[in-house]
Design a protein around this motif. Structure first.
Motif, short mmCIF file in Angstrom:
data_model
loop_
_atom_site.label_atom_id
_atom_site.label_comp_id
_atom_site.label_asym_id
_atom_site.label_seq_id
_atom_site.Cartn_x
_atom_site.Cartn_y
_atom_site.Cartn_z
N TYR A 8 0.86 -1.18 0.00
CA TYR A 8 0.00 0.00 0.00
C TYR A 8 0.89 1.22 0.00
CZ TYR A 8 -3.10 3.62 1.77
OH TYR A 8 -3.80 4.78 1.93
N ALA A 9 0.73 2.05 -1.00
CA ALA A 9 1.48 3.29 -1.08
C ALA A 9 0.47 4.43 -1.23
CB ALA A 9 2.44 3.27 -2.26
N PRO A 10 0.35 5.30 -0.24
CA PRO A 10 -0.62 6.39 -0.30
C PRO A 10 -0.36 7.30 -1.51
CG PRO A 10 0.30 6.19 1.90
CD PRO A 10 1.09 5.28 1.02
N ALA A 11 -1.42 7.83 -2.05
CA ALA A 11 -1.34 8.66 -3.26
C ALA A 11 -0.32 9.80 -3.18
CB ALA A 11 -2.72 9.21 -3.59
N PRO A 12 -0.12 10.48 -2.03
CA PRO A 12 0.87 11.56 -2.00
C PRO A 12 2.32 11.11 -2.28
CG PRO A 12 -0.62 11.78 -0.16
CD PRO A 12 -0.92 10.45 -0.82
N TRP A 14 3.19 9.12 -4.77
CA TRP A 14 3.35 8.89 -6.20
C TRP A 14 3.60 10.20 -6.94
CZ3 TRP A 14 3.94 4.01 -7.57
CH2 TRP A 14 3.39 3.04 -6.75
N ASP A 37 -5.24 0.73 -4.05
CA ASP A 37 -5.44 2.09 -3.58
C ASP A 37 -5.95 2.12 -2.14
OD1 ASP A 37 -7.96 1.14 -4.04
OD2 ASP A 37 -8.63 2.83 -5.25
N GLN A 38 -6.15 0.93 -1.57
CA GLN A 38 -6.56 0.77 -0.17
C GLN A 38 -5.71 -0.35 0.43
OE1 GLN A 38 -9.27 2.21 1.60
NE2 GLN A 38 -9.49 3.67 -0.06
N PRO A 39 -5.35 -0.28 1.70
CA PRO A 39 -4.59 -1.38 2.30
C PRO A 39 -5.45 -2.64 2.43
CG PRO A 39 -5.15 0.25 3.96
CD PRO A 39 -5.58 0.81 2.65
#
Length: 50
Positions: A8-12, A14, A37-39
């Motif tokens: 899981y990699a949060p959008a900020p 990227w 887009d969700q863990p």
């Protein structure tokens, strides 16, 4: 310990355009790396304390 199910990699984190992910697998290499887009933490475990 249980194996991690997804990354899981949060959008900020990227950047626009191409992004690169480097994974070090020491135990058992897999054939796919699902990105979400969700863990995905698996099913919850309910413990009853007495």
């Amino acid at each position: 310990m249980v194996p991690q199910r997804t990354l899981y990699a949060p959008a900020p984190l990227w950047r626009s355009g191409a992004n690169e992910i480097v994974v070090l697998e020491l135990e058992r290499p897999g054939t796919a790396l699902p990105l979400r887009d969700q863990p995905d933490l698996g099913r919850p475990t309910v413990l009853t304390l007495q």
